[in-house]
Structures are given as C-alpha cells and as structure tokens.
Design an enzyme around this catalytic site. Structure first.
Site, PDB file in Angstrom:
ATOM      1  N   ASN A  51       3.943  -0.911 -10.619  1.00  0.00           N
ATOM      2  CA  ASN A  51       2.936  -0.540  -9.630  1.00  0.00           C
ATOM      3  C   ASN A  51       2.457   0.867  -9.990  1.00  0.00           C
ATOM      4  O   ASN A  51       3.179   1.844  -9.802  1.00  0.00           O
ATOM      5  CB  ASN A  51       3.597  -0.566  -8.238  1.00  0.00           C
ATOM      6  CG  ASN A  51       2.627  -0.212  -7.130  1.00  0.00           C
ATOM      7  OD1 ASN A  51       1.440   0.065  -7.376  1.00  0.00           O
ATOM      8  ND2 ASN A  51       3.131  -0.211  -5.907  1.00  0.00           N
ATOM      9  N   ARG A 109       0.993  -4.785 -10.145  1.00  0.00           N
ATOM     10  CA  ARG A 109       0.268  -4.778  -8.880  1.00  0.00           C
ATOM     11  C   ARG A 109      -1.125  -4.217  -9.152  1.00  0.00           C
ATOM     12  O   ARG A 109      -1.256  -3.120  -9.703  1.00  0.00           O
ATOM     13  CB  ARG A 109       0.984  -3.891  -7.871  1.00  0.00           C
ATOM     14  CG  ARG A 109       0.248  -3.866  -6.571  1.00  0.00           C
ATOM     15  CD  ARG A 109       0.823  -2.862  -5.628  1.00  0.00           C
ATOM     16  NE  ARG A 109       0.093  -2.923  -4.380  1.00  0.00           N
ATOM     17  CZ  ARG A 109       0.247  -2.066  -3.413  1.00  0.00           C
ATOM     18  NH1 ARG A 109       1.106  -1.079  -3.535  1.00  0.00           N
ATOM     19  NH2 ARG A 109      -0.448  -2.175  -2.315  1.00  0.00           N
ATOM     20  N   HIS A 161      -3.221  -5.437   1.149  1.00  0.00           N
ATOM     21  CA  HIS A 161      -1.805  -5.711   1.464  1.00  0.00           C
ATOM     22  C   HIS A 161      -1.452  -7.199   1.326  1.00  0.00           C
ATOM     23  O   HIS A 161      -0.478  -7.683   1.892  1.00  0.00           O
ATOM     24  CB  HIS A 161      -1.425  -5.265   2.898  1.00  0.00           C
ATOM     25  CG  HIS A 161      -1.492  -3.794   3.122  1.00  0.00           C
ATOM     26  ND1 HIS A 161      -2.071  -3.229   4.242  1.00  0.00           N
ATOM     27  CD2 HIS A 161      -1.064  -2.767   2.371  1.00  0.00           C
ATOM     28  CE1 HIS A 161      -2.002  -1.926   4.175  1.00  0.00           C
ATOM     29  NE2 HIS A 161      -1.380  -1.608   3.036  1.00  0.00           N
TER      30      HIS A 161
END
Ligand code: AMP
Length: 397
Positions: free
Chosen positions: A6, A89, A177
């Site tokens: 990430n 991500r 999200h």
C-alpha cells in the site's frame, strides 16, 4: 507467499502472507518504509520482534529493494522467488469493477486515473514501476478502493449537474474504502451463515478517512464519498459535504486560490478544523472529557452526521437492514462514538448493550446492541490487506 503493498507518496506499507492454507492466509511479517525521498526510515515486525532501519531511501525503487533484502536477512524468505505474487492497493480504478492482474492495459488505466486521484494513484504507479524492475517475472494484481461501488445505479452515481460533465470528464460518484467494505461483507456473511447475495448491511468505515455504505444483496447501492474522498462524512481532517459556494466565497475573502482552499478542506478541516486541536479522535475525546467546548461541538457534529446517514441509508434499504456494522479505527474502538450514534438512531429502534459496547479486547467482532434491538449492531475489525491478499491469490493461483 503473497506480498501486499500500500504505497503513499513518501511511504510504503507492506505485509507478507504465507498462503499454505489458501482459504486462510497467515500474516507473517509487516512493516512500513517512510520518509522516502526525504531521508528514509523502515520498521518491520516479524516473529513478535520489532526492527528499525535508518537507510537512505531516495526513491520507491530503493525502498522496495531494501524491503526484499531485509525479508531475506530476517529469514522471512530465502529468496525473492518465494513471493509468487504481489497485490497493490490502488485508490482509483475508474470503471474497473474488480481486482485485476496488472497488464499493459490495466497499467494505462491506473495511469489515466491519476487526474481523478492526484494524491493517491501516482504513488501506486511509482511502486508498480519499481517492482517491475526488481521482480520482472512476479505476477502483480491491483485492488481498487473504488471497485466495490461500481454496482451503484446511474441515479445514485450521477450528480445533478450538466450531463456533459459526466460524459466528457467522468464527473460522477465513485466511492472509496471498497476493499474494506468487501472484507466486511465477506466476513459478516461467514459470521451470519447467510449468503452474500442475501445481505443488506449499513457499514460505517470510520477511520481517519471515513465513509458509510448502504449494501443491498451484498452490493453497494449508495455510499457517502463521491467523486473524491472529500465528500460525505466529516472526517479527521476533511470537511465532508459542505455548500460548494463556500469555496468561491473564501477564495474572494482571503485571496487564496481554489487549490489552496480545497487543500484546507482536505487537510485542515473536519475534527481538526472544528476542535482546533487534533485530527485524532482520541485527542478530541480526551479534550471533551476536560470540558473543551470546541471539542464537544466537533464530536456532536461528527456523531450526528454519522447517525443522519445511517437513517438515510436504512430508508434507502426500505428498512430491511440485517445489521449495522462499525469498522476502522474509530468504528472498531470508540465506545463513545458507537454509543452516541446508536442513541440517535431514534426511528430505527436500535438499542445499545452498554456493557458489551465497553469490551475493548474483542478479536474479530463484537455485538454491541441488546437482544431487543430492532437491528443488530456490531463493531468488526476490518482487514484490507487480507482482502488484497485473497484477491491476489485468487487471480494468480
Ligand atoms: P484508521 O484511519 O482506521 O487507522 O483510524 C484512525 C482513527 O481511529 C484516529 O482518529 C484514531 O484516533 C481513532 N482511534 C484509534 N483507537 C481509538 C480508540 N481507542 N478510541 C477512539 N478512537 C480511536
């Protein structure tokens, strides 16, 4: 093994999973490289021990190379080939509705979405480029924060603005999200024994960034974030929804540019702006305990906005809500936030179990509503890295 990455503009969070049991990946190591391009610092947690390194990290490529070197030095892997795939991500996937193996076309899509997520997507591209150079034959998967919300109907994702803003420029609600929402839906499905396709949930992802989603038959029908992650709820430093005319008004009053005022709405508003103290919920809660008026006002506003959206989404789900779930840093841990919100869902008939709500040390989930509550309410720990790992595994096994 699968490595989950990430990346931020000056940091890389990483987690290494053993996938010998493909249904239940096991995290074996996690860490953070930060201050990339400044000086460089790296922390790793492995075998319950913490390690810290102050190596120079001039760019993401050097940082990734060092991460892999330390994995071998610590004995987490013998060589790079043990990592069979890497999951990234990526905040903005545009119209992509699922995680995907990164090929040339996907790479170009992520790149073309930079203008939609200028703060986030460039970091993903930088780190994908870095991995390509160092581990050219390793499969890479992109998991998007926007993907889960691609099920929204046009009447939900379009804004009431001229049509050509959508048609020519892609102005629409995307929602964010999504990796966390996907995890929560999967996890609640396991917990309840109900198929995902039969689940109607209201999930409140309340972290530093925060959003709520209305999920019908396992799919998003509406969510509070919008074209960017600035929309919707009041957050740690983001304003959430405000009258858009305020931007022009403040520009005129202060002589600041639109970019500068937008930056203030992103970085100096929300809990931080209203309390004048901190973006961190714990600090604002502490100040409230000491009767700080601004902290109290900020908390009341924060909680009221969350409660209002839950009620709105319950209506959108026609009152058929299997559960309301609180997750992320604040949702998982803030007893007071859950209590205030639940006590303000008057027309939904939720009822708190005060004692249960005070349990801090639960593992996966916690039922915080009473037996007589009209809707069960849970706190549930989210695990975005595990979700990325599972998607990466499924796409590359
Ligand atoms: P996240 O972005 O998911 O890491 O969440 C960060 C937010 O969670 C920050 O505002 C923290 O103050 C908040 N948080 C973490 N632990 C607690 C706690 N025990 N009580 C209240 N808020 C918490």
């Amino acid at each position: 093994m699968i490595l989950v990455i990430n990346a931020g503009s000056s940091s890389i969070k990483f987690k290494l999973f053993s996938v010998s049991d493909i249904k239940n990946p096991l995290p074996i190591l996690e860490g953070l490289s930060e201050r990339i391009g400044v000086d460089g610092f790296m922390k790793i947690k492995f075998n319950n021990e913490k390690f810290e390194y102050s190596n120079a990290l001039p760019n993401h490529e050097v940082a990734i190379a060092l991460v892999l070197e330390k994995f071998q030095e610590l004995g987490a892997i013998k060589n790079k080939d043990e990592i069979h795939a890497i999951g990234f991500r990526v905040v903005h996937g545009g119209k992509l509705a699922k995680s995907v193996v990164i090929n040339d076309e996907v790479y170009q899509i992520i790149k073309s979405n930079i203008e939609l997520a200028p703060l986030h997507n460039p970091a993903a591209i930088t780190v994908i480029d870095a991995v390509k150079k160092i581990m050219s034959s390793t499969k890479m998967v992109a998991c998007f924060d926007t993907a889960f919300h691609q099920t929204m109907n046009k009447e939900e994702f379009l804004y009431p603005v001229p049509n050509n803003w959508y048609e020519d420029f892609g102005v629409r609600k995307y929602g964010f999200h999504g990796i966390s929402y996907n995890y929560i839906v999967e996890n609640y499905s396991k917990l309840s024994g109900k198929s995902k396709n039969d689940l109607n949930l209201i999930v409140c992802h309340l972290g530093n960034g925060a959003s709520i989603s209305a999920i019908k038959n396992g799919k998003t029908i509406d969510t509070t974030m919008g074209f960017t992650p600035l929309a919707g709820l009041m957050m740690g430093t983001r304003s959430g929804d405000i009258d858009p005319s305020i931007i022009q008004f403040i520009c005129k009053k202060t002589g600041k540019t639109v970019d500068e005022v937008t930056n203030i709405l992103n970085k100096e508003s929300g809990l931080l702006g209203m309390s004048g103290l901190s973006a961190d919920m714990r600090d604002v809660l502490d100040a409230n305990e000491k009767n700080d008026e601004k902290a109290k006002l900020a908390l009341t506003k924060y909680n009221q906005i969350v409660a209002d959206w839950i009620v709105k989404f319950a209506n959108k789900l026609e009152g058929k809500v299997d559960a309301i779930i609180f997750t992320a840093g604040i949702g998982e841990n803030s007893v007071r936030t859950r209590k205030f919100v639940m006590n303000n869902l008057h027309i939904l008939g939720t009822e708190i179990d005060e004692e249960a709500n005070h349990n801090f040390s639960y593992e996966d989930h916690l039922l915080v509503s009473s037996k007589t509550s009209a809707i069960p309410v849970y706190a549930m720990r989210t695990d975005e890295e595990k979700m990325i790992c599972l998607d990466t595994l499924n796409l590359t096994k």
